[in-house]
Design a protein around this motif. Structure first.
Motif, PDB file in Angstrom:
ATOM      1  N   ALA A 178      30.828  44.624  45.146  1.00  0.00           N
ATOM      2  CA  ALA A 178      31.844  44.050  44.257  1.00  0.00           C
ATOM      3  C   ALA A 178      31.825  44.742  42.897  1.00  0.00           C
ATOM      4  O   ALA A 178      32.880  45.020  42.310  1.00  0.00           O
ATOM      5  N   LEU A 231      33.458  48.192  43.307  1.00  0.00           N
ATOM      6  CA  LEU A 231      34.910  48.030  43.445  1.00  0.00           C
ATOM      7  C   LEU A 231      35.558  47.690  42.105  1.00  0.00           C
ATOM      8  O   LEU A 231      36.629  48.208  41.768  1.00  0.00           O
ATOM      9  N   ARG A 232      34.911  46.830  41.345  1.00  0.00           N
ATOM     10  CA  ARG A 232      35.460  46.380  40.062  1.00  0.00           C
ATOM     11  C   ARG A 232      35.308  47.456  38.980  1.00  0.00           C
ATOM     12  O   ARG A 232      36.284  47.864  38.358  1.00  0.00           O
ATOM     13  N   ILE A 287      39.368  47.726  40.776  1.00  0.00           N
ATOM     14  CA  ILE A 287      40.008  46.586  41.456  1.00  0.00           C
ATOM     15  C   ILE A 287      39.653  45.325  40.682  1.00  0.00           C
ATOM     16  O   ILE A 287      38.538  45.183  40.185  1.00  0.00           O
ATOM     17  N   ARG A 294      39.643  40.150  43.759  1.00  0.00           N
ATOM     18  CA  ARG A 294      39.808  40.957  44.978  1.00  0.00           C
ATOM     19  C   ARG A 294      38.524  41.699  45.317  1.00  0.00           C
ATOM     20  O   ARG A 294      38.148  41.788  46.490  1.00  0.00           O
ATOM     21  N   SER A 295      37.828  42.196  44.324  1.00  0.00           N
ATOM     22  CA  SER A 295      36.550  42.877  44.561  1.00  0.00           C
ATOM     23  C   SER A 295      35.557  41.947  45.241  1.00  0.00           C
ATOM     24  O   SER A 295      34.895  42.324  46.214  1.00  0.00           O
TER      25      SER A 295
END
Length: 125
Positions: free
Chosen positions: A15, A18-19, A24, A28-29
């Motif tokens: 996460a 992704l973030r 993102i 959503r992450s």
């Protein structure tokens, strides 16, 4: 439990990548990472179970093979020996006959469990 702990740590790291690295949004992450972590946890749990079972099958130093034949408890692995001793030489032909009958009934859609029973024998003495 250990698979869940490892997957949770991985989800946090995924996460974050992704973030922070991909850009993102946080919700959503977290959602994407959680989905991947669930699959990862199931895979790890399967791996751990398989390796535990493989370890049970390895001989234990100093323990005779008859204590855990093929890694199984005696009463599970050696139960057939008691049946052979009890039923005598007729056991194998009877099992083969019963297996053929079971397959015939099963092919007709009648699969069921079977038990091996014998009426009381008179003591020859």
């Amino acid at each position: 439990a250990r698979a869940g702990e490892i997957a949770a740590q991985a989800a946090t790291a995924v996460a974050r990548v992704l973030r922070d690295d991909i850009g993102i949004d946080a919700d959503r992450s977290a959602h994407l990472a959680a989905g991947r972590a669930r699959r990862f946890e199931r895979g790890l749990a399967a791996l751990f179970r398989d390796e535990i079972e493989r370890g049970r099958r390895r001989p234990t130093p100093g323990v005779p093979a008859w204590v855990r034949p093929d890694g199984h408890r005696q009463e599970r692995k050696l139960a057939l020996l008691a049946a052979v001793a009890h039923f005598g030489p007729d056991l194998v032909p009877e099992l083969v006959r019963a297996a053929h009958g079971h397959l015939e009934r099963g092919a007709a859609g009648n699969w069921c469990e079977w038990t091996l029973q014998q009426s009381e024998r008179e003591d020859p003495a």
